[in-house]
Design an enzyme around this catalytic site. Structure first.
Site, mmCIF file in Angstrom:
data_model
loop_
_atom_site.group_PDB
_atom_site.id
_atom_site.type_symbol
_atom_site.label_atom_id
_atom_site.label_comp_id
_atom_site.label_asym_id
_atom_site.label_seq_id
_atom_site.Cartn_x
_atom_site.Cartn_y
_atom_site.Cartn_z
ATOM 1 N N HIS A 1 0.889 -1.226 0.001
ATOM 2 C CA HIS A 1 -0.038 -0.189 0.140
ATOM 3 C C HIS A 1 0.888 1.285 0.152
ATOM 4 O O HIS A 1 2.112 1.350 0.425
ATOM 5 C CB HIS A 1 -0.762 -0.047 1.236
ATOM 6 C CG HIS A 1 -1.908 0.825 1.514
ATOM 7 N ND1 HIS A 1 -1.801 2.273 2.002
ATOM 8 C CD2 HIS A 1 -3.261 0.735 1.133
ATOM 9 C CE1 HIS A 1 -2.855 2.843 1.831
ATOM 10 N NE2 HIS A 1 -3.638 2.026 1.210
ATOM 11 N N CYS B 1 -4.686 2.313 -3.843
ATOM 12 C CA CYS B 1 -3.513 2.711 -3.145
ATOM 13 C C CYS B 1 -2.436 1.979 -2.966
ATOM 14 O O CYS B 1 -1.689 1.754 -2.224
ATOM 15 C CB CYS B 1 -3.879 3.064 -1.616
ATOM 16 S SG CYS B 1 -5.133 4.271 -1.476
HETATM 17 C C1 LIG Z 1 -2.713 -2.512 3.819
HETATM 18 C C2 LIG Z 1 -3.073 -1.063 4.134
HETATM 19 N N1 LIG Z 1 -2.383 -0.284 4.832
HETATM 20 C C3 LIG Z 1 -2.756 0.815 5.264
HETATM 21 C C4 LIG Z 1 -4.125 1.091 4.930
HETATM 22 C C5 LIG Z 1 -4.406 2.880 5.231
HETATM 23 O O1 LIG Z 1 -5.545 2.840 6.279
HETATM 24 P P1 LIG Z 1 -6.084 4.078 6.711
HETATM 25 O O2 LIG Z 1 -6.441 4.978 5.544
HETATM 26 O O3 LIG Z 1 -7.156 3.930 7.597
HETATM 27 O O4 LIG Z 1 -5.024 4.800 7.405
HETATM 28 C C6 LIG Z 1 -4.935 0.565 4.072
HETATM 29 C C7 LIG Z 1 -6.296 1.028 3.717
HETATM 30 O O5 LIG Z 1 -6.660 0.798 2.737
HETATM 31 C C8 LIG Z 1 -4.468 -0.839 3.794
HETATM 32 O O6 LIG Z 1 -5.174 -1.654 3.209
#
Ligand SMILES: Cc1ncc(COP(=O)(O)O)c(C=O)c1O
Length: 441
Positions: A116, A360
């Protein structure tokens, strides 16, 4: 566990929608909504600041939530820091390291190619600032981690290994215990992004032995705007806070300040109190359902769906190479139609919510398709019947695609459209195709 009965707890499911986008954000049960309402209706005050009864009561529930999280992931309360989300947690770790003398020029950070953006971008930033090297570990053909490549890239220069436990695109479950053990042999810190794993499987911070863990409440039945950073106590004692102000101090003079005890040292300012209330209720709910039950149901849904859709003409499933080592995520595309259009049609025809695009995670997703991909992700409130509808709808779209192109071609509308500007072509195609499908479905 009667998963169908649990659906009654999710008000949005009464609206006849099929929600296959839980990897983006899970639905919220009434128990969580009630707890948030309790805060605003009965205790709408600050915590840790008043000795009046309302503040005391709110502070007790706030503190209980620290304990609930600690029990839930096998850490102690001092190690549980409330943040805004996973992104905030990971950025706070980055700044803790940045503001210390932990990294020396030439040190290395290891992550993987399937991350991500939040497991890439902060490390690009710090690498540029401090002259570090960011390395990406490869995957095997079945999308599992190439452990040999990890071992090759790991060295005495490695000072941080930062990876997601579960990929939000491929769904692969990473061997985090093995990774942590190897990383610690070269004295590297390990940060695990548990955003996609904590809602779905049991996690024990002590057993995994990673140094930091980040996760986000809105993917685990909780509200948005609240997340957790779990850090080993000795590290949280060692590193300086990255936010400064009220509540994170124990003593302030004009000359200097002293930090509060853990975890408050890292919780500056008025926290997201209603969010913490909601997260506490979400953890109660997950404990009631049982993570083992959730994991089992996830697997059944994943396998059922894979078998239902794998032979649909024009459909290509990108992941699902090893269903036993995968979270309930299916990543796919269909020949002849853009991912955003496919996702839009699933919604238009059968009210199925999926996500389309880069998720993302542009580096990995664009390596499969520069137009992105569609993702269907499941949680325990999903049913086999919903998957049947999903499969039927995909089948219908696939068949209609062929018929539609034939009709379009025979009408020679393609030639007419060809001379119009691009935007018109897209408009004609999209609207014609959608109405054709809706009429024929
Ligand atoms: C693997 C991973 N890390 C981080 C995030 C980020 O989460 P947040 O937007 O709640 O910080 C996501 C969200 O899609 C994710 O899937």
């Amino acid at each position: 566990m009667d998963f169908k009965k649990l659906r009654e707890d999710f008000p949005v499911l009464n609206k006849n929608i099929i929600y296959f986008d839980s990897a983006a954000s899970s639905l919220k049960p009434t128990q969580v909504l009630h707890k948030i309402r309790l805060y605003y209706e009965e205790l709408p005050v600050n915590v840790h600041r008043g000795i009046h009864k309302l503040s005391m009561k709110a502070s007790v529930i706030y503190e209980e939530a620290h304990e609930k999280v600690a029990d839930f992931i096998g850490s102690n309360k001092k190690e549980v820091i409330f943040t805004a989300n996973s992104t905030d947690s990971i950025n706070q770790v980055m700044y803790m390291l940045y503001n210390s003398d932990y990294f020396q020029e030439g040190d290395e950070i290891l992550t993987t190619v399937q991350e991500h953006h939040v497991d890439i971008v902060p490390w690009q930033f710090i690498s540029k600032k401090l002259n570090l090297k960011l390395k990406f570990v490869k995957l095997n053909n079945d999308f599992s981690l190439d452990v040999n490549d990890f071992k090759e890239k790991l060295s005495n220069k490695t000072k941080l290994v930062a990876i997601a436990h579960v990929s939000n695109t491929l769904g692969t479950i990473m061997p985090i215990k093995e990774i942590t053990k190897l990383a610690h042999e070269v004295n590297s810190l390990v940060l695990i992004d548990g955003s996609q794993s904590i809602p779905h499987m049991k996690f024990n911070f002590k057993e995994v032995d990673c140094d930091f863990l980040a996760f986000t409440a809105h993917k685990m039945l909780g509200p948005t705007g609240i997340g957790c950073l779990i850090g080993k106590e000795e590290l949280l004692n060692k590193f300086s806070p990255v936010r400064f102000g009220g509540d994170m101090i124990s003593n302030v003079t004009f000359e200097k300040s002293e930090w509060n005890t853990l975890p408050y040292k890292f919780e500056a300012g008025t926290p997201n109190i209603s969010g913490v209330f909601g997260l506490g209720a979400a953890i109660d709910y997950l404990n009631k359902v049982g993570l083992e039950n959730i994991e089992k149901h996830d697997k059944q849904l994943l396998k059922y769906c894979y078998n239902k859709i794998k032979d649909i003409k024009n459909l290509e499933i990108i992941n699902c190479k090893d269903l036993d080592n995968q979270a309930p995520i299916i990543l796919f595309r269909m020949k002849g139609i853009l991912p955003v259009e496919l996702s839009g049609l699933l919604d238009d025809i059968s009210e199925i919510a999926t996500r389309a695009g880069m998720h993302c995670a542009q580096p990995i997703v664009s390596s499969f398709d520069k137009n992105g991909l569609v993702r269907a992700s499941f949680y325990f409130y999903n049913t086999f019947e919903e998957i049947d509808v999903f499969a039927e709808t995909l089948q219908k779209i696939s068949e209609s695609l062929y018929k539609w192109f034939l009709k379009f071609y025979l009408n020679k509308r393609f030639l007419i459209s060809f001379y119009t500007i691009n935007i018109n072509i897209f408009y004609v195609i999209e609207n014609d195709f959608k109405s054709f499908l809706i009429q024929n479905s």
